[in-house]
Design an enzyme around this catalytic site. Structure first.
Site, short mmCIF file in Angstrom:
data_model
loop_
_atom_site.label_atom_id
_atom_site.label_comp_id
_atom_site.label_asym_id
_atom_site.label_seq_id
_atom_site.Cartn_x
_atom_site.Cartn_y
_atom_site.Cartn_z
CE LYS A 27 -1.85 2.98 2.17
NZ LYS A 27 -1.69 4.43 1.88
N GLY B 182 -4.65 5.76 4.10
CA GLY B 182 -4.16 4.93 5.20
C GLY B 182 -5.28 4.34 6.03
CD GLU C 37 12.72 4.58 8.73
OE1 GLU C 37 12.45 5.40 9.65
OE2 GLU C 37 12.83 4.89 7.54
CB CYS D 265 13.14 8.96 8.46
SG CYS D 265 13.96 8.03 7.16
CD GLU E 278 10.34 12.54 11.67
OE1 GLU E 278 9.30 11.87 11.81
OE2 GLU E 278 11.37 12.10 11.10
P1 NAD Z 1 1.67 8.46 8.12
O1 NAD Z 1 2.42 7.63 9.08
O2 NAD Z 1 0.26 8.82 8.43
O3 NAD Z 1 1.64 7.77 6.67
C1 NAD Z 1 2.55 6.79 6.23
C2 NAD Z 1 1.79 5.67 5.50
O4 NAD Z 1 0.90 5.04 6.42
C3 NAD Z 1 0.92 6.14 4.34
O5 NAD Z 1 0.95 5.18 3.30
C4 NAD Z 1 -0.46 6.19 4.95
O6 NAD Z 1 -1.49 6.03 4.01
C5 NAD Z 1 -0.41 4.99 5.88
N1 NAD Z 1 -1.39 5.04 6.99
C6 NAD Z 1 -1.89 6.13 7.62
N2 NAD Z 1 -2.78 5.76 8.56
C7 NAD Z 1 -2.85 4.41 8.53
C8 NAD Z 1 -3.60 3.43 9.27
N3 NAD Z 1 -4.46 3.78 10.20
N4 NAD Z 1 -3.40 2.13 8.99
C9 NAD Z 1 -2.53 1.75 8.04
N5 NAD Z 1 -1.81 2.62 7.30
C10 NAD Z 1 -1.96 3.94 7.54
O7 NAD Z 1 2.53 9.77 7.87
P2 NAD Z 1 2.01 11.19 7.30
O8 NAD Z 1 0.72 11.62 7.92
O9 NAD Z 1 2.06 11.10 5.82
O10 NAD Z 1 3.16 12.14 7.85
C11 NAD Z 1 3.10 12.58 9.20
C12 NAD Z 1 4.46 12.59 9.85
O11 NAD Z 1 5.00 11.26 9.85
C13 NAD Z 1 5.52 13.40 9.13
O12 NAD Z 1 5.42 14.75 9.41
C14 NAD Z 1 6.77 12.78 9.66
O13 NAD Z 1 7.09 13.28 10.92
C15 NAD Z 1 6.41 11.30 9.76
N6 NAD Z 1 6.87 10.55 8.57
C16 NAD Z 1 7.97 9.77 8.69
C17 NAD Z 1 8.45 9.09 7.58
C18 NAD Z 1 9.66 8.22 7.67
O14 NAD Z 1 10.36 8.06 6.69
N7 NAD Z 1 9.92 7.58 8.79
C19 NAD Z 1 7.82 9.21 6.35
C20 NAD Z 1 6.66 10.00 6.26
C21 NAD Z 1 6.21 10.64 7.38
#
Ligand code: NAD
Ligand code: MN
Length: 498
Positions: free
Chosen positions: A185, A217, A259, A293, A393
């Protein structure tokens, strides 16, 4: 890096829509489509399927059906197929880089690194799997012991939007090499490169080995982690969602890799050549628009050089070229979305309210023709360890600076956050550098060169930055399970039990 032949953004033709990729083909999603947006201009690039429970069900079933065949392919066959994937990724990279650039808003030149790393994942795991199956097999009394590795089954993968192809490759390559099938996904905010990639995979892999379901998500993502017939979960993204994925894995009793970002310390000792250190620090907090990250987002500068260093850091920030993402000379472009842009600017308000001092930047910049985008100045904030701006972050081009005097104190401050993904150290004193590196709670420590990624080296986090290591030989362990088989040369004599 050698100059690449750039593809004009206007020459990129997208499909009109991208449904979920299930069992080797794009299919109609059960719940319609979502617009895929150019992060910098707001233009609709195409449509992606709004995946939901029904699509996930079909994808998991396809992956399950493909598993017996795929897990029984020979290691040599998987070696060849993964190398073929690397080849087509390489042949199509300029187009895919431009697609990711338009989709994410990041500067085009950065994607040379993304694709180098992504292509390498397939070559690395293709080769590594050849020598992976050397277990503790040995003669035993009247027989032989065999330890073997078997794949886990269907792997559910969820990836973020910041570096789409690195993320997809870093999870697909080891899972496939080890003989698993996959439901992936990708992120709703940037998945066009991944959907285009699925068309290339369709020509190489047997049907159902890789299935890709785009969508939100809370819909496609949640349905995937909750699905009872998934044998492994792997996730990259925020800590909040990481906890949900970990809980879902616990419910199913399946292994999980997480991660979850970072708040990496970058420590400057007083003996450094200041101009060089400023350059390294600036790269460390601005690369990937700060949407990384492993961003070097907390600078610690020794008091003896603090004033001069900060003055030069500000001068350097002023020179960072903000511009259109598709211009290869741009160094800082648009963050992924209005939501993330507002979140980053919101952190600057939090910083001011808690008494931190914005030394440079802090504003959104308008780039003509790209008014939709959130282009954010490189931002330097003087902060103390108790502040949220120091602890959380931001995921934007911002850095906190904090003065230090004593090495024990700076290590304590560096370790005084929940995260532990990466860290940097700058000094000419090898003993100090190694001593500090050993004491830092971080999965990667870069001495004198930030982002010094080495191919094949383990990557992952201490503490809340996650569980498990990717991109390296040990990653194969997280996509395999061991089986011990003992062979006795003959049955026991009657009466041996008495
Ligand atoms: P997120 O964790 O919400 O999204 C990451 C992935 O998880 C996306 O594919 C999203 O669709 C999916 N997701 C979201 N809710 C979910 C759920 N309930 N069940 C399963 N999958 C789900 O991140 P975001 O909202 O896009 O970004 C928010 C913050 O997260 C950023 O500001 C940053 O601090 C952090 N982030 C970290 C990384 C990293 O590389 N570690 C990458 C993106 C964001
Ligand atoms: Mn987009």
């Amino acid at each position: 890096m050698e100059a690449m032949t750039q593809i004009s953004p206007n020459k990129i033709k997208f499909e009109e829509k991208y449904g979920p990729f299930i069992n080797g083909e794009m299919v109609e999603p059960a719940n319609g489509y979502i617009d895929a947006i150019n992060a910098a201009t707001g233009k609709v690039l195409s449509k992606i399927g709004r995946g939901g429970q029904e699509d996930i069900e079909r994808a998991v079933n396809a992956a399950r059906a493909a598993f017996p065949g795929w897990s029984n392919t020979s290691v040599e066959q998987r070696y060849e197929l993964l190398n073929k994937i690397a080849d087509v990724l390489e042949a199509n990279q300029e187009r895919l880089k431009m697609i990711e650039c338009l989709d994410t808003g990041r500067s085009l030149h950065e994607f040379d690194l993304d694709y180098k790393l992504a292509i390498f994942q397939f070559r690395f795991f293709a080769s590594t799997i050849l020598s992976y199956y050397e277990g503790a097999s040995r003669p035993i009394d009247n027989g032989y012991l065999i330890t073997k590795k078997e794949p886990l089954g269907v792997c559910g993968m969820i990836i973020p939007w910041n570096v789409p192809m690195i993320m997809a490759a870093g999870k697909l390559a080891p899972a496939l090499a080890a003989g698993n099938t996959v439901v992936l996904k990708p992120a709703e905010d940037a998945c066009l490169s991944i959907m285009e990639f699925s068309k290339l995979l369709a020509d190489i892999l047997p049907k159902g080995v890789v299935n890709i379901v785009p969508g939100y998500g809370t819909e496609a993502g949640q349905a995937l982690i909750d699905h009872p017939n998934v044998d492994k979960l792997t996730f990259t993204g925020s800590v909040g969602v990481g906890k949900l994925v970990g809980k879902a894995a616990g419910e199913k009793i399946v292994p999980v890799t997480l991660e979850l970002g970072g708040k990496s310390a970058h420590i400057v000792f007083p003996d450094v050549e200041i101009d060089n250190a400023v350059e390294n620090a600036t790269l460390g907090y601005t690369f990937f628009n700060g949407e990384s990250c492993v961003l070097g987002s907390r600078l610690f500068v020794h008091e003896d050089i603090y004033d001069e260093f900060i003055e030069k850091l500000i001068t350097r920030a002023r020179q960072v070229k903000i511009g259109p993402p598709t211009d290869r000379s741009t160094r800082l472009a648009s963050v992924i979305s209005e939501k993330q842009g507002k979140r980053i600017l919101g952190y600057f308000e939090i910083a001011k309210n808690e008494g931190a001092k914005i030394l440079y930047g802090g504003n959104r910049v308008t780039v003509p023709g790209h008014e939709h985008g959130y282009f954010i100045e490189p931002t330097i904030i003087e902060a103390e360890p108790h502040m949220r701006i120091f602890q959380e972050e931001i995921f934007g081009p911002a850095v906190t600076v904090t003065k230090w005097k004593d090495v024990h104190e700076v290590i304590e401050m560096a370790n005084g956050v929940e995260y532990g993904l990466a860290a940097g150290i700058m000094t000419n004193d090898l003993q100090k550098a190694m001593d500090t590196a050993n004491k830092l709670e971080a999965g990667s420590v870069w001495i004198n060169s930030y982002f010094n990624f080495q191919l094949g080296a383990p990557f992952g986090g201490y503490k809340k930055s996650g569980v498990g290591r990717e991109q390296s030989k040990e990653t194969l362990d997280s996509y395999s399970q061991s089986k011990t088989i003992t062979v006795a040369y003959n049955l026991p004599e009657p009466g041996m039990f008495l």
